[in-house]
Design an enzyme around this catalytic site. Structure first.
Site, PDB file in Angstrom:
ATOM      1  N   HIS A  92      -1.841  -0.961 -10.540  1.00 17.21           N
ATOM      2  CA  HIS A  92      -0.915   0.397 -10.412  1.00 17.21           C
ATOM      3  C   HIS A  92      -0.824   1.086 -11.728  1.00 17.21           C
ATOM      4  O   HIS A  92      -0.345   2.278 -11.554  1.00 17.21           O
ATOM      5  CB  HIS A  92       0.448  -0.067  -9.615  1.00 17.21           C
ATOM      6  CG  HIS A  92       1.352  -0.775 -10.477  1.00 17.21           C
ATOM      7  ND1 HIS A  92       1.104  -2.401 -10.714  1.00 17.21           N
ATOM      8  CD2 HIS A  92       2.574  -0.348 -11.101  1.00 17.21           C
ATOM      9  CE1 HIS A  92       2.128  -2.422 -11.294  1.00 17.21           C
ATOM     10  NE2 HIS A  92       3.003  -1.626 -11.564  1.00 17.21           N
TER      11      HIS A  92
ATOM     12  N   GLY B 221       2.082  -7.029  -5.329  1.00 16.87           N
ATOM     13  CA  GLY B 221       2.804  -6.208  -4.545  1.00 16.87           C
ATOM     14  C   GLY B 221       2.217  -4.827  -4.685  1.00 16.87           C
ATOM     15  O   GLY B 221       2.553  -3.724  -3.684  1.00 16.87           O
ATOM     16  N   ASP B 222       1.374  -4.423  -5.916  1.00 17.58           N
ATOM     17  CA  ASP B 222       0.829  -3.248  -5.718  1.00 17.58           C
ATOM     18  C   ASP B 222      -0.324  -2.953  -4.736  1.00 17.58           C
ATOM     19  O   ASP B 222      -0.710  -1.863  -4.260  1.00 17.58           O
ATOM     20  CB  ASP B 222       0.308  -2.869  -7.468  1.00 17.58           C
ATOM     21  CG  ASP B 222      -0.674  -3.739  -7.985  1.00 17.58           C
ATOM     22  OD1 ASP B 222      -0.912  -4.932  -7.190  1.00 17.58           O
ATOM     23  OD2 ASP B 222      -1.310  -3.640  -9.058  1.00 17.58           O
ATOM     24  N   ALA B 223      -0.957  -4.204  -4.713  1.00 16.93           N
ATOM     25  CA  ALA B 223      -2.063  -4.251  -3.511  1.00 16.93           C
ATOM     26  C   ALA B 223      -1.530  -3.729  -2.257  1.00 16.93           C
ATOM     27  O   ALA B 223      -1.969  -3.140  -1.264  1.00 16.93           O
ATOM     28  CB  ALA B 223      -2.896  -5.741  -3.395  1.00 16.93           C
TER      29      ALA B 223
ATOM     30  N   PHE C  44      -0.863  -0.154  -2.059  1.00 17.27           N
ATOM     31  CA  PHE C  44      -2.102   0.682  -2.061  1.00 17.27           C
ATOM     32  C   PHE C  44      -2.777   0.432  -0.521  1.00 17.27           C
ATOM     33  O   PHE C  44      -3.364   1.342  -0.056  1.00 17.27           O
ATOM     34  CB  PHE C  44      -3.240   0.070  -2.866  1.00 17.27           C
ATOM     35  CG  PHE C  44      -2.997   0.065  -4.228  1.00 17.27           C
ATOM     36  CD1 PHE C  44      -2.111   0.964  -4.720  1.00 17.27           C
ATOM     37  CD2 PHE C  44      -3.742  -0.657  -5.181  1.00 17.27           C
ATOM     38  CE1 PHE C  44      -1.633   1.341  -5.990  1.00 17.27           C
ATOM     39  CE2 PHE C  44      -3.613  -0.063  -6.520  1.00 17.27           C
ATOM     40  CZ  PHE C  44      -2.520   0.738  -6.933  1.00 17.27           C
TER      41      PHE C  44
END
Ligand code: TYD
Ligand code: MG
Length: 259
Positions: free
Chosen positions: A158, A189-191, A194
């Site tokens: 991210h 969490g960023d995955a 996304f």
């Protein structure tokens, strides 16, 4: 009003956060606000942060979290980012962490691409990732941004993206939040964010290194690899973790249906 809102999350990284903030303040593109979201760090970290607060581009927020059990209840950086997203004024959003250093043209290059292509909602760039190995050795990895991707989870970090703010209501309407705070996704969490974005939009590449990312001795990802009895108390309280594999498999099935 600023053109870009940069959201930085912070927790206990006194040796790194000063450089991370400086990297943002020294950008060639200057029309931004920095939402500095600190998760109630130790005094050493607070002291470093205080040294920067005279810069009026910085909007500072400090949480009141005190116990590790509270830290394990939600993905903390997702909760801080969601709070920041309720306060932003920018047309474009970028994310930063206390252990990531933006190269000087990080914002300029991303803004340029978005300004010149109205159809593009999300852009990403190359990144260098440095991790400390045993005996103080450093290992590095070059994360490439080469193609337009509908499969960003665990391929992009991210700290290497910028997206338009106007996509956020679509995400909120569908899932009831921007970032997913569910602690089953703490390590990715960023995955997970996304994964939400890739339901609607692909990520467009800028094939140039625009940030340097440090996996430090206290990073979640270093802790995750530690033996059970050596893990910190936040990690020991987390539920079983979901994997990238599940997220990517699901997106592949969506992509198949899209063709
Ligand atoms: P970090 O430890 O750097 O993990 P990773 O291995 O994934 O890089 O943490 C990621 C971000 O989360 C960082 O900006 C600090 C933030 N954070 C909080 O805000 N609160 C917390 O309780 C923790 C553990 C992290
Ligand atoms: Mg980190």
């Amino acid at each position: 009003m600023s053109k870009v809102s940069v959201i930085m999350t912070s927790y206990n990284k006194p040796q790194y956060i000063g450089k991370a903030i400086e990297g943002i303040l020294k950008q060639t593109f200057t029309d931004f606000e920095l939402l500095l979201m600190d998760d109630n760090s130790n005094d050493e970290t607070q002291q470093v942060i205080e040294g920067f607060l005279t810069d009026e581009r910085i909007k500072y927020f400090r949480s009141d979290i005190t116990s590790d059990s509270e830290r394990a209840e939600k993905i903390r950086y997702a909760a801080l980012i969601n709070k920041a997203l309720g306060m932003i004024s920018g047309q474009y959003i970028s994310y930063a962490t206390d252990d990531n250093i933006f190269r000087p043209q990080r914002l300029e290059k991303m803004v340029d691409l978005l300004e010149s292509h109205e159809d593009i909602k999300i852009v990403y760039s190359d990144s260098m990732v440095f991790s400390l190995e045993a005996e103080g050795k450093q290992k590095s990895m070059h994360r490439m941004a080469k193609s337009i991707t509908w499969l960003a989870p665990c391929q992009v970090d991210h700290c290497s993206i910028m997206h338009r703010a106007d996509i956020l209501p679509v995400i909120y309407d569908r899932w009831g939040s921007y970032w997913d705070e569910d602690p089953q996704f703490y390590f990715i969490g960023d995955a997970r964010f996304f994964w939400r974005l890739n339901h609607y939009w692909p990520f467009y590449p800028i094939n140039e290194i625009l940030d340097d990312n440090y996996i430090t001795e206290i990073s979640l990802h270093t802790q995750m690899r530690a033996k059970d009895n050596e893990k910190n108390s936040i990690l020991r309280q987390l539920p079983e973790q979901k994997t990238c594999r599940e997220l990517r498999q699901y997106l592949r099935s969506l992509n198949g249906a899209r063709k």
